[in-house]
Design a protein around this motif. Structure first.
Motif, short mmCIF file in Angstrom:
data_model
loop_
_atom_site.label_atom_id
_atom_site.label_comp_id
_atom_site.label_asym_id
_atom_site.label_seq_id
_atom_site.Cartn_x
_atom_site.Cartn_y
_atom_site.Cartn_z
N GLN A 173 0.26 -1.26 -0.09
CA GLN A 173 -0.26 0.05 -0.07
C GLN A 173 0.98 1.06 -0.16
OE1 GLN A 173 -2.41 1.79 3.98
NE2 GLN A 173 -3.69 1.20 2.49
N CYS A 202 -4.38 -8.04 5.61
CA CYS A 202 -5.21 -7.74 5.51
C CYS A 202 -6.68 -9.42 4.95
CB CYS A 202 -5.66 -7.16 4.13
SG CYS A 202 -4.96 -5.39 4.70
N GLY A 206 -10.93 -5.71 4.50
CA GLY A 206 -10.63 -5.34 4.48
C GLY A 206 -9.95 -4.35 5.66
N TYR A 207 -9.65 -4.95 6.62
CA TYR A 207 -9.22 -4.82 7.99
C TYR A 207 -7.67 -5.52 8.13
CZ TYR A 207 -8.65 -5.29 12.56
OH TYR A 207 -8.64 -5.20 14.93
N GLY A 370 -8.04 -7.33 -0.41
CA GLY A 370 -8.66 -7.29 0.80
C GLY A 370 -7.98 -5.77 0.75
N VAL A 371 -6.47 -5.77 0.84
CA VAL A 371 -5.87 -4.91 0.65
C VAL A 371 -6.49 -3.91 -0.54
CG1 VAL A 371 -3.13 -3.73 0.45
CG2 VAL A 371 -3.59 -5.69 1.41
N ASP A 372 -6.77 -3.97 -1.10
CA ASP A 372 -7.25 -3.04 -2.56
C ASP A 372 -8.73 -2.59 -1.85
OD1 ASP A 372 -5.81 -3.31 -4.12
OD2 ASP A 372 -5.95 -5.51 -5.23
N LEU A 373 -9.61 -3.12 -1.19
CA LEU A 373 -10.31 -3.16 -0.73
C LEU A 373 -10.40 -1.76 0.09
CD1 LEU A 373 -13.72 -3.02 -0.31
CD2 LEU A 373 -13.10 -5.00 0.89
N LEU A 374 -9.01 -1.96 0.79
CA LEU A 374 -8.97 -0.71 2.19
C LEU A 374 -8.60 0.39 1.53
CD1 LEU A 374 -7.83 -0.21 4.81
CD2 LEU A 374 -5.88 -1.68 4.92
N ASP A 375 -7.62 0.17 0.85
CA ASP A 375 -7.11 1.40 -0.31
C ASP A 375 -8.71 2.58 -0.79
OD1 ASP A 375 -4.59 0.74 -0.52
OD2 ASP A 375 -4.76 0.02 -1.99
#
Length: 500
Positions: A173, A202, A206-207, A370-375
Motif C-alpha cells: 500500500q 488484511c 479490508g481489516y 482485501g488490501v485493495d478494498l482497504l485502499d
C-alpha cells in the motif's frame, strides 16, 4: 593603525635624548607628573599592563550587566531546546485526533481556514486553538522509524488482537506523498506513484491485522533463528504471518512479487495454505508452456495446463491459463480441476462467449483483494492536512487506517448481533467519531470560561443561534438595498394554536 616596531621606538627615544629640551633636566616644569621610559622594553611592558587593566574593567561591567539581567523579569515564553515536543494530556490528544478526522470529511482548501473567523468550522474552532502539535522524539538508533516506532508497535498489537478470518491476503500500500525523504518509494504501476510503501496483512473485509513500513534493504529484515532467509519479499511474508495460527486451515494469498517455491513450501510446513500468481522464471525446470507459445493463434482463449510436483514432501500445483495474457499460479491446496466457465468479450464475434476457467483462478480472485478494498475506503475520506514532517504524514495515514479498522469492526458487530439500528456509513461514522473525540472531558452545556458577558449584542446573537428560526442573512446582503420591499397582503394573518 600600523604597528610600530621596536627599532622605531628606540630611534625615537634616542632622538628625544639628543634634543635641546633634555629629558634629564630637573628644572623643567610640568603640571602633571610624567614618567619617562629608558628603553623600548619599558614602553611595551607599560602598554601590556594598560591592556590588562582595560580587560578587568570590561569584565566588571559585564558582571554588573549580568547581575542586572538576573534581577529583571523572566521572559514570557520559556526557551526550550530544539526538538522537544509540546506536552499534552490524554484529552488534548483525543481532541487532536478528532480534529484530524473532521478534516478527512469536511475539506477546506487550506488548513487555517478551519479556524477562520468568517468561514471557520465551529466544531473544530471550539475544540482546540490553531496550534501545531508534534510527536515526542527519542534518541536515534539503527531503526529508521524510531520516531514513530511506539505508534507502529501499539497499533500492530491492537490490530492483531482481533481473531483472524480464514482467508487473508498480503499486498503493498502507498502512503502518498512527494516530500523528500530517503524511504520514499516510486511505484509506477500504482495510482499514487510516490510515497511511503507499507506491507499489510488484511482480511476479505479490508481489516488490516498487521502492517509494516518499508525502509529499504539495510540489513534490518534479517529473519529469526528458526526462520529461513527467503529474500526481501519472502521474509516480509514470513514476518507478517507470525500472528497467523498454525494448522487451523488459514489461507494466505499474494501476488507474483512475493510468490516463490521456497516460500509456499515453508508456509505449508508451518500449517498455512498459500496461493499466488508467480513469475515463470522462479519455477526451475518447469515444463509449462511459455508466453511465446501460448500467444499463438492456434491456442484458444481459456486454454490451461497444470503440473503437480512434490517439493520437500509438499504437493505443489503450478497452473498456466490463457486469458488476454498468460497467467501463472502456484498453490499448495488447490489445482485446476474442477474447471468452470466465465464469459469474455470476443472481438471477432462482437459478443461475449464462455471460456474455461481453472478453479485456482476463481480461488485467487475470491481471496485476493482485501488490501485493495482497504485502499478504496481510505481514498474516500482521508486526512488532507499538509505537513513538512514525514512522521506526521505517516501518522495521518496510520490514523486513517485505524478509523477504517474501527468502522469494519462496527459493521461486523452490527451483523453478528442483528441490531435493528441503522448502520452508519463511513462518512457518518467518521463524523460521529470526530465529535465524540472532540467532546471528551467537556460538560454537556459546554465549557465555562471567564466571567459572564454583559454585552447585550453578544447575548442577543447567542440567543438567536440557539433558536430554530431562520438564520439572519449576512450584513452585506441585508444592506445592499436590493429586493427588500415589504409585501402587502389582502388579509391579515394571525398565528393559531392547534389543540392536540
Amino acid at each position: 593603525m600600523p604597528r610600530v616596531s621596536d627599532k622605531e621606538i628606540a630611534a625615537y627615544l634616542e632622538e628625544l635624548e639628543g634634543s635641546e629640551d633634555g629629558l634629564d633636566d630637573s628644572s623643567s616644569e610640568c603640571e602633571d607628573e610624567v614618567s619617562y621610559y629608558a628603553n623600548a622594553r619599558e614602553v611595551i611592558a607599560d602598554l601590556e599592563e594598560q591592556d590588562d587593566e582595560t580587560e578587568q574593567v570590561d569584565s566588571g561591567e559585564n558582571d554588573a550587566e549580568h547581575d542586572d539581567r538576573e534581577d529583571r523579569d523572566p521572559p514570557l515564553v520559556n526557551e526550550e531546546p530544539e526538538g522537544l515536543a509540546v506536552s499534552m494530556s490524554d484529552n488534548d490528544f483525543n481532541k487532536f485526533l478528532g480534529v484530524l478526522i473532521y478534516t478527512s470529511v469536511i475539506k477546506y482548501p487550506s488548513t487555517r481556514l478551519y479556524w477562520s473567523n468568517k468561514y471557520g468550522y465551529e466544531p473544530i474552532k471550539k475544540t482546540m486553538p490553531q496550534k501545531s502539535q508534534e510527536l515526542s522524539r527519542d534518541n536515534p538508533s539503527r531503526d529508521k522509524l524510531y520516531k514513530i516506532r511506539p505508534v507502529i508497535d501499539t497499533l500492530n498489537d491492537r490490530f492483531s488482537q482481533i481473531p483472524l478470518d480464514q482467508s487473508l491476503s498480503i499486498d503493498e500500500q502507498m502512503c502518498a506523498t512527494k516530500m523528500s525523504h530517503y524511504i520514499k518509494q516510486y511505484l509506477p504501476n500504482k495510482p499514487h506513484k510516490w510515497g511511503f510503501k507499507l506491507y499489510l496483512l488484511c482480511s476479505l473485509l479490508g481489516y488490516a491485522h498487521k502492517f509494516e513500513i518499508y525502509t529499504g534493504s539495510n540489513g534490518q529484515n534479517i529473519p529469526d533463528h528458526n526462520e529461513p532467509d527467503l529474500g526481501e519479499a519472502g521474509n516480509t511474508v514470513v514476518r507478517l504471518a507470525r500472528i497467523v495460527p498454525r494448522r487451523v486451515g488459514h489461507i494466505i494469498t499474494f501476488d507474483n512479487f512475493y510468490t516463490s517455491l521456497p516460500l509456499v513450501t515453508y508456509l505449508a510446513k508451518e500449517g498455512i495454505f498459500s496461493l499466488g500468481t508467480v513469475r515463470i522464471n522462479r519455477l526451475r525446470n518447469c515444463k509449462l508452456p511459455d508466453k511465446k507459445a501460448l500467444m499463438k493463434r492456434n491456442i484458444p482463449r481459456g486454454f490451461y495446463e497444470e503440473n503437480v510436483a512434490n517439493v520437500d514432501g509438499i504437493d505443489v500445483s503450478a497452473v498456466v491459463w490463457k486469458d488476454n495474457k498468460p497467467v501463472n499460479l502456484l498453490s499448495t491446496y488447490v489445482g485446476a480441476e474442477p474447471a468452470t466457465t466465465v464469459t469474455r468479450f470476443d472481438k471477432t464475434k462482437k459478443e461475449r462467449v464462455p471460456i474455461s476457467c481453472p478453479k485456482v483462478v476463481r480461488e485467487y480472485n475470491a481471496h485476493m483483494g482485501g488490501v485493495d478494498l482497504l485502499d478504496s475506503f481510505i481514498g474516500r475520506y482521508h486526512i488532507t492536512m499538509k505537513s513538512r514532517k514525514w512522521t506526521m504524514r505517516l501518522f495521518y495515514h496510520l490514523l486513517d487506517l485505524s478509523v477504517i479498522n474501527a468502522w469494519i469492526m462496527y459493521k461486523k458487530v452490527q451483523i453478528q448481533t442483528d441490531c435493528d439500528m441503522a448502520k452508519l456509513n463511513l462518512c457518518n461514522f467518521r463524523l460521529d467519531l470526530a465529535e465524540s473525540l472532540c467532546r471528551v472531558g467537556i460538560p454537556a452545556n459546554g465549557p465555562k470560561r471567564g466571567r459572564p458577558s454583559s454585552n447585550l449584542p453578544v447575548e442577543l446573537d447567542l440567543k438567536r443561534y440557539r433558536s430554530n428560526a431562520q438564520t439572519t442573512p449576512a450584513k452585506d446582503i441585508r444592506l445592499d438595498q436590493t429586493a427588500h420591499w415589504a409585501v402587502w397582503l389582502e388579509k391579515q394573518q394571525r398565528s393559531t394554536i392547534v389543540d392536540g
